[in-house]
Structure formats: structure tokens, C-alpha cells
Design a protein around this motif. Structure first.
Motif, PDB file in Angstrom:
ATOM      1  N   THR A 105      -3.841  -9.415  15.429  1.00 33.12           N
ATOM      2  CA  THR A 105      -3.101 -10.123  16.479  1.00 33.12           C
ATOM      3  C   THR A 105      -2.617 -11.458  15.943  1.00 33.12           C
ATOM      4  OG1 THR A 105      -4.979 -11.345  17.395  1.00 33.12           O
ATOM      5  CG2 THR A 105      -4.684  -9.054  18.135  1.00 33.12           C
ATOM      6  N   VAL A 106      -1.826 -12.126  16.738  1.00 30.89           N
ATOM      7  CA  VAL A 106      -1.268 -13.421  16.316  1.00 30.89           C
ATOM      8  C   VAL A 106      -2.357 -14.462  16.115  1.00 30.89           C
ATOM      9  CG1 VAL A 106       0.993 -13.005  17.351  1.00 30.89           C
ATOM     10  CG2 VAL A 106      -0.830 -14.067  18.715  1.00 30.89           C
ATOM     11  N   THR A 107      -3.544 -14.213  16.641  1.00 38.35           N
ATOM     12  CA  THR A 107      -4.652 -15.173  16.483  1.00 38.35           C
ATOM     13  C   THR A 107      -5.654 -14.725  15.421  1.00 38.35           C
ATOM     14  OG1 THR A 107      -5.914 -14.088  18.249  1.00 38.35           O
ATOM     15  CG2 THR A 107      -4.438 -15.902  18.879  1.00 38.35           C
ATOM     16  N   SER A 108      -5.419 -13.569  14.754  1.00 39.60           N
ATOM     17  CA  SER A 108      -6.371 -13.076  13.755  1.00 39.60           C
ATOM     18  C   SER A 108      -6.443 -14.022  12.571  1.00 39.60           C
ATOM     19  CB  SER A 108      -5.974 -11.679  13.278  1.00 39.60           C
ATOM     20  OG  SER A 108      -6.040 -10.741  14.319  1.00 39.60           O
ATOM     21  N   GLN A 109      -7.648 -14.212  12.083  1.00 43.22           N
ATOM     22  CA  GLN A 109      -7.873 -15.079  10.933  1.00 43.22           C
ATOM     23  C   GLN A 109      -8.063 -14.292   9.631  1.00 43.22           C
ATOM     24  OE1 GLN A 109      -7.761 -18.556  11.268  1.00 43.22           O
ATOM     25  NE2 GLN A 109      -6.948 -17.853  13.233  1.00 43.22           N
ATOM     26  N   LYS A 110      -8.191 -12.993   9.777  1.00 49.67           N
ATOM     27  CA  LYS A 110      -8.372 -12.158   8.585  1.00 49.67           C
ATOM     28  C   LYS A 110      -7.969 -10.729   8.916  1.00 49.67           C
ATOM     29  CE  LYS A 110     -13.211 -11.253   9.679  1.00 49.67           C
ATOM     30  NZ  LYS A 110     -14.611 -11.356   9.242  1.00 49.67           N
ATOM     31  N   ILE A 111      -7.783  -9.948   7.850  1.00 47.00           N
ATOM     32  CA  ILE A 111      -7.557  -8.515   7.980  1.00 47.00           C
ATOM     33  C   ILE A 111      -8.522  -7.851   7.019  1.00 47.00           C
ATOM     34  CG2 ILE A 111      -5.633  -8.665   6.327  1.00 47.00           C
ATOM     35  CD1 ILE A 111      -4.413  -6.219   7.668  1.00 47.00           C
TER      36      ILE A 111
ATOM     37  N   PHE B 173       3.306   9.979  -3.744  1.00 43.35           N
ATOM     38  CA  PHE B 173       2.425   8.838  -3.551  1.00 43.35           C
ATOM     39  C   PHE B 173       2.651   8.274  -2.153  1.00 43.35           C
ATOM     40  CE2 PHE B 173       2.948   8.018  -8.371  1.00 43.35           C
ATOM     41  CZ  PHE B 173       2.038   9.037  -8.648  1.00 43.35           C
ATOM     42  N   LYS B 174       1.565   8.213  -1.371  1.00 43.93           N
ATOM     43  CA  LYS B 174       1.677   7.716  -0.003  1.00 43.93           C
ATOM     44  C   LYS B 174       1.894   6.212  -0.004  1.00 43.93           C
ATOM     45  CE  LYS B 174       1.335  10.079   2.971  1.00 43.93           C
ATOM     46  NZ  LYS B 174       2.377  10.931   3.598  1.00 43.93           N
ATOM     47  N   ALA B 175       2.657   5.777   1.007  1.00 48.10           N
ATOM     48  CA  ALA B 175       2.986   4.360   1.125  1.00 48.10           C
ATOM     49  C   ALA B 175       1.735   3.539   1.434  1.00 48.10           C
ATOM     50  CB  ALA B 175       4.023   4.158   2.218  1.00 48.10           C
ATOM     51  N   ALA B 176       1.762   2.280   1.003  1.00 45.33           N
ATOM     52  CA  ALA B 176       0.694   1.347   1.349  1.00 45.33           C
ATOM     53  C   ALA B 176       0.594   1.241   2.873  1.00 45.33           C
ATOM     54  CB  ALA B 176       0.970  -0.014   0.728  1.00 45.33           C
ATOM     55  N   THR B 177      -0.616   1.005   3.348  1.00 49.74           N
ATOM     56  CA  THR B 177      -0.889   0.985   4.794  1.00 49.74           C
ATOM     57  C   THR B 177      -0.179  -0.186   5.463  1.00 49.74           C
ATOM     58  OG1 THR B 177      -3.046   1.973   4.374  1.00 49.74           O
ATOM     59  CG2 THR B 177      -2.708   0.946   6.533  1.00 49.74           C
ATOM     60  N   LYS B 178       0.473   0.110   6.591  1.00 53.50           N
ATOM     61  CA  LYS B 178       1.152  -0.924   7.368  1.00 53.50           C
ATOM     62  C   LYS B 178       0.464  -1.097   8.718  1.00 53.50           C
ATOM     63  CE  LYS B 178       5.919  -0.497   5.627  1.00 53.50           C
ATOM     64  NZ  LYS B 178       7.311  -0.201   6.033  1.00 53.50           N
ATOM     65  N   ILE B 179       0.536  -2.309   9.244  1.00 57.68           N
ATOM     66  CA  ILE B 179       0.039  -2.583  10.594  1.00 57.68           C
ATOM     67  C   ILE B 179       0.941  -3.622  11.230  1.00 57.68           C
ATOM     68  CG2 ILE B 179      -1.588  -4.383   9.868  1.00 57.68           C
ATOM     69  CD1 ILE B 179      -3.511  -3.219  12.021  1.00 57.68           C
ATOM     70  N   THR B 180       1.202  -3.441  12.505  1.00 55.88           N
ATOM     71  CA  THR B 180       2.078  -4.354  13.238  1.00 55.88           C
ATOM     72  C   THR B 180       1.239  -5.367  13.997  1.00 55.88           C
ATOM     73  OG1 THR B 180       3.733  -2.612  13.466  1.00 55.88           O
ATOM     74  CG2 THR B 180       3.916  -4.500  14.962  1.00 55.88           C
ATOM     75  N   VAL B 181       1.611  -6.642  13.887  1.00 55.66           N
ATOM     76  CA  VAL B 181       0.895  -7.722  14.574  1.00 55.66           C
ATOM     77  C   VAL B 181       1.204  -7.656  16.069  1.00 55.66           C
ATOM     78  CG1 VAL B 181       0.620 -10.227  14.764  1.00 55.66           C
ATOM     79  CG2 VAL B 181       0.944  -9.150  12.500  1.00 55.66           C
ATOM     80  N   THR B 182       0.155  -7.752  16.898  1.00 56.41           N
ATOM     81  CA  THR B 182       0.316  -7.693  18.355  1.00 56.41           C
ATOM     82  C   THR B 182      -0.212  -8.976  18.992  1.00 56.41           C
ATOM     83  OG1 THR B 182      -1.851  -6.648  18.625  1.00 56.41           O
ATOM     84  CG2 THR B 182       0.052  -5.191  18.334  1.00 56.41           C
ATOM     85  N   LYS B 183       0.087  -9.129  20.272  1.00 59.84           N
ATOM     86  CA  LYS B 183      -0.529 -10.215  21.027  1.00 59.84           C
ATOM     87  C   LYS B 183      -1.991  -9.870  21.242  1.00 59.84           C
ATOM     88  CE  LYS B 183       3.467 -11.912  23.620  1.00 59.84           C
ATOM     89  NZ  LYS B 183       4.040 -12.122  24.977  1.00 59.84           N
ATOM     90  N   PRO B 184      -2.845 -10.886  21.313  1.00 58.97           N
ATOM     91  CA  PRO B 184      -4.270 -10.573  21.542  1.00 58.97           C
ATOM     92  C   PRO B 184      -4.482  -9.942  22.907  1.00 58.97           C
ATOM     93  CG  PRO B 184      -3.880 -12.936  21.721  1.00 58.97           C
ATOM     94  CD  PRO B 184      -2.603 -12.328  21.220  1.00 58.97           C
TER      95      PRO B 184
END
Length: 794
Positions: free
Chosen positions: A566-572, A644-655
Motif C-alpha cells: 500500500t501507499v503506506t508500506s515500508q517494505k516489500i 522465461f516467466k516475467a518477474a513478479t509484479k504487484i500494484t500499489v493500493t490504498k491501505p
């Protein structure tokens, strides 16, 4: 004084009256020839057209006034004036020359002249260049390089006077030349020596050249084609050399490749013809001749074909009724001919003819194979009823093989199958009968009958295998086989291939390009070693063995990401199956700044701190790079046989609104069946796992507790009056038990980590248990309801 005056008047008169032929008169005077000696026969000899000089009176001063040694030209007039100016030795073509008149002869006096085409076209229309006879016994060179040469339906682009010793002082040099297919001949200089360098593609309607000597310089390439007349490709037209300058040799220097093709029209003339003394091919050189009719014919006594170690000679004929190599029919008594294939050389003569492939019918002539690397004399028209055999000799001629493998196929057999006879390290000499007059093996003496063989071949060096790169993304292993530097033929070489990962073995043969392909049924892992070896009669030739190690090109499996970002995440953070892999990320396609290098730990865990601000809709993509620098692609990528599979993607969301809730609550907690005894005892749960879990989206570090209570003690399901008072207890980590009642009792507490879902479990002898002395218990089933309370506080 009167004679001088007369001469001056004569020259003036010629200049005025014969101004259109001024250059001709000047050349005649410069050569010491009286003007009256120049006749129309000299101008029209050998099909040359009568010159029609279109120069103006202003052009006549070019030779006397120009003194520069080099000049740039871009028009025909400039080119004409420069090439006939004896003071100019270098001409730079600055643009395509396309404005030449028809039927004009450019007369060139004796001087060195080098024409730099600079990759431009020199189009002479139907005009040509005539190199004048040399009378001062000085040798000069006419040279052209880096040009496309064009002229149409005249005798040759450049020519000398034929059968005149004074033309022997000219030599001609060409480098990187291409001709137009409409050209009659490139050059006609029958007593001149020629050299070719660079890459040349000479297409002509008639012979490429009339020549007195041909030399193809080291590492040069020459492709010569004739497309219209039933003529030779290279014609040594004059057998005389009055000065001794004319070499009468055809020399293919080290590493040069000469390809001659005369594939249209008749078969009257051989490919290389007539007054040459020798054809010489140096190491690494290749001469490949294919012609309608005879490819190479010998006309001179004691003429020879000499093929050095590492050199290759190929001759083939498209005719079904002529030899490939033989004695010239115009001088069928030419004697003492020698074809010498030296040790380590390659020799191929192939045809499909009712006549023998090689025909040496004259006294003293000899075909000598001195342990060549490869040789193959093959007549594909091998019907047993005709003369379609490999070699024919006349009285006094011999065929000698020295210390060589000899394979022979009898007429009427499949020439691609197993030979009728084979000998290793054989030596033999045959005469006109085809029967050996000497042989190293009695079986050769008995079975070798030259006039019954349609094919004779041998290999005296091991094939060389080249394996193409094999990766863990390939399901094919491929390679190529060469013999003495030449591509192996279709089915010519058999190989065995194996590897050190499993027990599979593949047997394969070469195709017509010398290549082989093996289909693998899986991707082999990195460092697997594949080994290929040549088989001879199913026995491996160990000296040919070669290995190839599977190379790792496959990126790691894309990561899994633990939690939404999320927009407030400090790490992944997340997991990977490749410990030690480098972890990087992009934010909307741009590299995400990291304070230090991050790698997957030994437990497969990784964590990237986010120091850049995030916005809703941002795309984070996490990449892994392994120790071999293989990195996940941005998109699914096909590489060889793998995707070769693409690198993992993730979309940032609101908390999301933080949620703390039970994820799973067990419907029942079953306890083990226990015998009634008089002593106090704990009854354990049937399942080790409680089957309870909690979902907490408040983030890592959040605390929570679970409390339990009951409204009724354990009560018999068959007699409600039978109860187990204070029997359902909670045993803490210290082993202290507390009975459950209608007051909430703390039974579990936790701090949320990276995972939002956490299991609630105790060890077998801790948590909710049954404790009783069974003094007031009956043999019945007991039950009660537990109330669970989840609290977001310690």
C-alpha cells in the motif's frame, strides 16, 4: 632545316584534319611508330570496333599539359583523358560514370595506371579500353579495384593486341570487382598475367577472360560465371611467350577460393582451357569448377594439376556424356599429364555420365593420390551396362594410390551404401586395364578392378566434431562435422552422443550440410556434460571425442510476495526458491533505489525496504538475478526452447481498514478416549493442530490476545445431570492449569509478523485440556461450548 619545317607542317596538318584521331597519332608517334603504320586491322582485330573518338579539339591538350600523378574524375570525358595521360598513375572515381558514348576505344599508352573505383560504377556503354603495345620492354600494370564494371556486347572491357609479344609487358590486376551480366568479357589479354585480390564476382556472356596467367592472391574470393555462349570460363588463348613473362599458370594462393560455373548452353569447351602449363592450388586454397561438359581439360604436354596439403579441388560436370577431367579433344595426344593430389589435400571429381569421370588416355599421364586427406571420384550414372566408371587410363598411363584408405563401389550398387571393397593404408598402381600392377595387399590384387568401379573414395584423417552451445533452456543438441576442413556429406559420418546425467545414448548421422540435431526430451541441468564421438563401423574413434557442458541461462523462478503493498508500506517481502540470488526492483519501470545489496537468505526469505514514496496504482516489479547473472525478464520471454516467466509484479493500493478477526475457528475440539482410573489425569486433544487461525491486516508488530470461557461445565450427552466440574482447563507454558468457567481466561497472545494469517496452536500437553480424577465420571460422552474472544490489545 627544311626537314624540320616539313615535319612541323605535317603534324599541324594532321592535328587540324585528323583532330578526331589526335590521341591515336600522338600514341603512334610516342611509341616510335609512323602514323602510316596504324591500320584499320589493328583497330578491329579480334572483334574490336573501329574507334569513334568524340573528343573536342580542346581535349587534345590533356596529355601534354597535365602533369599530376593522381586525379579525381566523375564523368566519362574526365576518365578518358585521365587514363590515356601517361603522367597520371592514379585515378579516383568520385561518382558513377554513366555517360560514355557508344563504340569508343580509349587507347592507353604504356604506363602504370591504378583506378580506384571507390565502390562506384564505371559504365563504358559499348566502348572499351585498349592497352597499346609496349615497345620499350618495360613492364606496366593496369589495375582496377573496388568498382562495378559495365559494358555491353563489345569484345571486352579492357583488351590488348593479341598474339603480339609487345602486349606481354602489360599485367592486369583486379580487386573487389563486380561485373554486369551483359558484359561480354572482363578482359582479353592473352599474353598478359592477371592477379585477382579481395572479393570478385565476374559475370559474363562469354569467357571471363582471355589470359596468359592467372593468380588469385591469398584469402581472395573469385566467382566466375558465363551465361550465354558455349565457351570456356577461363581461356589461356595463346601458347606463346616471346619474352618469357607470360606464366601460363593458374595459381590459387593460400586461403583463396575460386568458383567457376558454366552451367548454361553447350559443352564444347572445358571450364579452364587451353594453353596453361599447370594449375596449382596452395594450402587452404579451393578451386571449384562446374561446367556443361569437361570441367578441366589438358592441352599441353607435361601440363599438370597440383593440389597441396590442405588445399581442395572440386570438379563436376552437368553433362551426361562427357568426362569431368580429361585430355583436350582438340589435342587428344597431349602426353605426360600429371594430376598430383598431395598428402593432406582434398580431391573431388563428380559426375553423372556414360563416360568415365577421369580420362587420362595418353602415354606418360598419371593420376597420383599421395595419402590425400579426402578424395572422392564418383560417377552417379553407375549402370553396370555402360562405361560409367570412375577412372579410365590409356596405354602408358597409370593411376597410383599411396598409403591411403580405399573404398570402391562396383557399378550397379548403391553408391551411398557400404562399399563393395575397403582397404586401410593401401597402396596400388594400375594401368590401362584397371588391374593393379602392384599392390600392398593380396586382396587388392585380387579384387581391385578399376573398370568395374563407379566410385572410389577414401578418408585419411579423422572427422572433427563441433558442438553448438547447449543450455538449460535447450531441448536440442546440435553440431557440425568437418573432414579436412570440408563439410561432411549426407550420412557420411556417424556419431554417438551420451551424457553424465542419465543413461541415454543417441546415434545420429550428418545431413547434407554436415550438421546433426538431437531432440532431447527434457531440459538438462547446468553442468551436465554431453559427449560426442565419431563411429567407424560402430566402433568409437576416441581421438574424435568432444564434450560440451550445459550452460545455465535460465533465470530464477519469480518470487512470491507475502502481503499487499500500500501507499503506506515500508517494505516489500516474500519468498524465493533460490537462496543467494540478488533481489532488485523497479517502480513503474525505473530502478528502485536501494541502500545496500539485497539477497535471498538461506531460508528463502527476502525483504526490500521502500524508501521512495508510493502512490496508488504504482507498479512494483521484483527481479531475481542468480550467480550466473541470469535475471528475470520484464515480460514472459521465449528463449530457445524455454519460456522465461516475467518477474513478479504487484500494484500499489490504498491501505485497507485494519482488520483483526478470526480466520478459522474449529467447530469441535475432540479429546482422546480415556479409561476411567482412580488417579488424576490429563486427557489430550485428538488433533495436534487446533485448526484455529487469526487474520490481522493492521501490519507487522500489532498485538492481540484470545480469551476463552464456558457457560456450562462438561455435561453428559446422555444424562444432563452428570457433569464434570472444573474438568475443562487451560494449561499454560509453565504447566499451571486453570479451570475454564464463565469468566474470560487469557489462553493465547501474539504479535503479528510479515504474514497476515497466523495459526493458533499449542503443544500436545498445553492449551485446552481435560483434567479429572474420574471419581464422579461415568462412561459417557461429555460436551460443552467454548466462547472465544479476540482482542486487539495485550
Amino acid at each position: 632545316m627544311i626537314r624540320c619545317l616539313k615535319k612541323l607542317i605535317l603534324v599541324s596538318f594532321i592535328t587540324v584534319v585528323l583532330s578526331n584521331q589526335f590521341s591515336l597519332v600522338t600514341l603512334a608517334e610516342d611509341n616510335g611508330i609512323d602514323a602510316s603504320d596504324i591500320t584499320s586491322n589493328e583497330l578491329t582485330e579480334n572483334d574490336a570496333q573501329t574507334p569513334t573518338d568524340e573528343s573536342s579539339e580542346n581535349d587534345t591538350s590533356s596529355q601534354s599539359e597535365t602533369r599530376a600523378s593522381a586525379v579525381d574524375v566523375s564523368t566519362f570525358a574526365q576518365f578518358r583523358d585521365a587514363i590515356r595521360n601517361v603522367n597520371i598513375t592514379e585515378i579516383n572515381i568520385m561518382d558513377d560514370i554513366t555517360d560514355a558514348p557508344a563504340g569508343y576505344e580509349i587507347l592507353v599508352q604504356g604506363h602504370d595506371i591504378k583506378i580506384y573505383g571507390n565502390n562506384h560504377k564505371i559504365d563504358l556503354n559499348t566502348s572499351w579500353i585498349r592497352l597499346q603495345n609496349i615497345t620499350n620492354a618495360t613492364q606496366y600494370t593496369f589495375s582496377v579495384e573496388d568498382a562495378t564494371l559495365v559494358n555491353r556486347t563489345v569484345f571486352a572491357f579492357v583488351q590488348t593486341y593479341f598474339n603480339d609479344y609487345r602486349s606481354e609487358f602489360w599485367s592486369l590486376s583486379f580487386k573487389n570487382i563486380t561485373t554486369n551480366p551483359e558484359m561480354e568479357r572482363l578482359a582479353a589479354a592473352s599474353r598478359s598475367n592477371f592477379t585477382f585480390d579481395g572479393t570478385n564476382k565476374i559475370y559474363t556472356r562469354a569467357e571471363n577472360v582471355y589470359t596468359g596467367g592467372m593468380t588469385f592472391l591469398p584469402n581472395s574470393t573469385y566467382e566466375g560465371f558465363i551465361s550465354f555462349y558455349d565457351y570456356s570460363i577461363i581461356w589461356f588463348q595463346d601458347g606463346v611467350s616471346s619474352t618469357g613473362i607470360t606464366s601460363h599458370q593458374f595459381n590459387v594462393k593460400e586461403g583463396a577460393t575460386v568458383t567457376l560455373r558454366g552451367t548454361t548452353n553447350g559443352a564444347t569447351y572445358p571450364g579452364i582451357f587451353q594453353y596453361y602449363d599447370s594449375i596449382n592450388i596452395e594450402p587452404g586454397g579451393v578451386l571449384d569448377v562446374e561446367k556443361q561438359g569437361v570441367s578441366v581439360a589438358f592441352h599441353q604436354d607435361k601440363s599438370s594439376l597440383n593440389i597441396e596439403k590442405g588445399a581442395t579441388f572440386k570438379a563436376s560436370s552437368l553433362s551426361t556424356g562427357s568426362n569431368v577431367i580429361g585430355i583436350d579433344a582438340r589435342r587428344y595426344l597431349a602426353k605426360d599429364i600429371l594430376i598430383h593430389v598431395k598428402e593432406g589435400a582434398n580431391f573431388f571429381a563428380v559426375g553423372n555420365s556414360t563416360s568415365p569421370i577421369i580420362n587420362l588416355t595418353t602415354t606418360g599421364s598419371k593420376l597420383l593420390l599421395s595419402k590425400p586427406a579426402l578424395y572422392d571420384i564418383r560417377n552417379n550414372n553407375n549402370l553396370s551396362s555402360n562405361n560409367g566408371y570412375a577412372v579410365q587410363l590409356g596405354t602408358g598411363a597409370t593411376f597410383e594410390i599411396i598409403n591411403s584408405e580405399v573404398n570402391a563401389w562396383t557399378k550397379g550398387t548403391d553408391l551411398d551404401s557400404t562399399p563393395s571393397y575397403s582397404w586401410d593404408h593401401a597402396s596400388l598402381t594400375t594401368d590401362s586395364s584397371g588391374i593393379p600392377i602392384s599392390a600392398s595387399d593380396p586382396t587388392i590384387q585380387t579384387n581391385y578392378k578399376g573398370k568395374t568401379f563407379s566410385r572410389i573414395s577414401g578418408t585419411n584423417m579423422n572427422p572433427v566434431i563441433t558442438l553448438n552451445e547447449l543450455t538449460n533452456a535447450d531441448k536440442k543438441l546440435s553440431g557440425k562435422v568437418t573432414l579436412a576442413g570440408l563439410t561432411a556429406g549426407d550420412g557420411q559420418v556417424s556419431l554417438k552422443v551420451s551424457n553424465n546425467e542419465d543413461d541415454k545414448i543417441w546415434n545420429v548421422t550428418t545431413n547434407s550440410n554436415g550438421e546433426f540435431v538431437i531432440n532431447l526430451d527434457k531440459f538438462y541441468k547446468e553442468d551436465t556434460v554431453f559427449t560426442a564421438v565419431v563411429l567407424k563401423e560402430n566402433v568409437p574413434i576416441e581421438e574424435t571425442q568432444i564434450s560440451n557442458t550445459v550452460k545455465d541461462v535460465t533465470p530464477p523462478t519469480p518470487v512470491t510476495i507475502n502481503n499487499p503493498v500500500t501507499v503506506t508500506s515500508q517494505k516489500i517481502s516474500g519468498l524465493s526458491d533460490e537462496p543467494g540470488a540478488k533481489v532488485t526492483a523497479t517502480l513503474n519501470g525505473h530502478e528502485l533505489a536501494l541502500l545496500e545489496e539485497i539477497k535471498v537468505d538461506q531460508d528463502g526469505k527476502w525483504e526490500i525496504p521502500i524508501i521512495s514514496p508510493l502512490e496508488e496504482g504504482d507498479i512494483l516489479q521484483v527481479f531475481l538475478t542468480d550467480r550466473n547473472n541470469n535475471k528475470n525478464p520484464e515480460i514472459d520471454t521465449v528463449y530457445h526452447d524455454a519460456t522465461f516467466k516475467a518477474a513478479t509484479k504487484i500494484t500499489v493500493t490504498k491501505p485497507e481498514i485494519p482488520i483483526l478477526k478470526f480466520d478459522k475457528i474449529p467447530n469441535t475440539i475432540n479429546f482422546k478416549t480415556t479409561s476411567i482410573t482412580s488417579s488424576e489425569t490429563y486427557v489430550l486433544r485428538t488433533d495436534t493442530s487446533l485448526g484455529m487461525s487469526v487474520f490481522d491486516s493492521r501490519g507487522s508488530g500489532s498485538e492481540w490476545t484470545i480469551r476463552a470461557s464456558i457457560n456450562e461445565p462438561l455435561t453428559s450427552t446422555s444424562n444432563p445431570n452428570h457433569k464434570m466440574i472444573n474438568a475443562l482447563v487451560f494449561v499454560d507454558r509453565l504447566g499451571i492449569s486453570t479451570p475454564l468457567n464463565n469468566n474470560e481466561l487469557l489462553v493465547f497472545q501474539q504479535t503479528t509478523g510479515d504474514d497476515q494469517i497466523m495459526q493458533v496452536d499449542w503443544t500436545d500437553n498445553r492449551g485446552i485440556l481435560v483434567k479429572t480424577d474420574f471419581s464422579d465420571v461415568y462412561t459417557e460422552n461429555y460436551t460443552t461450548t467454548i466462547n472465544w474472544t479476540l482482542t486487539d490489545a495485550p
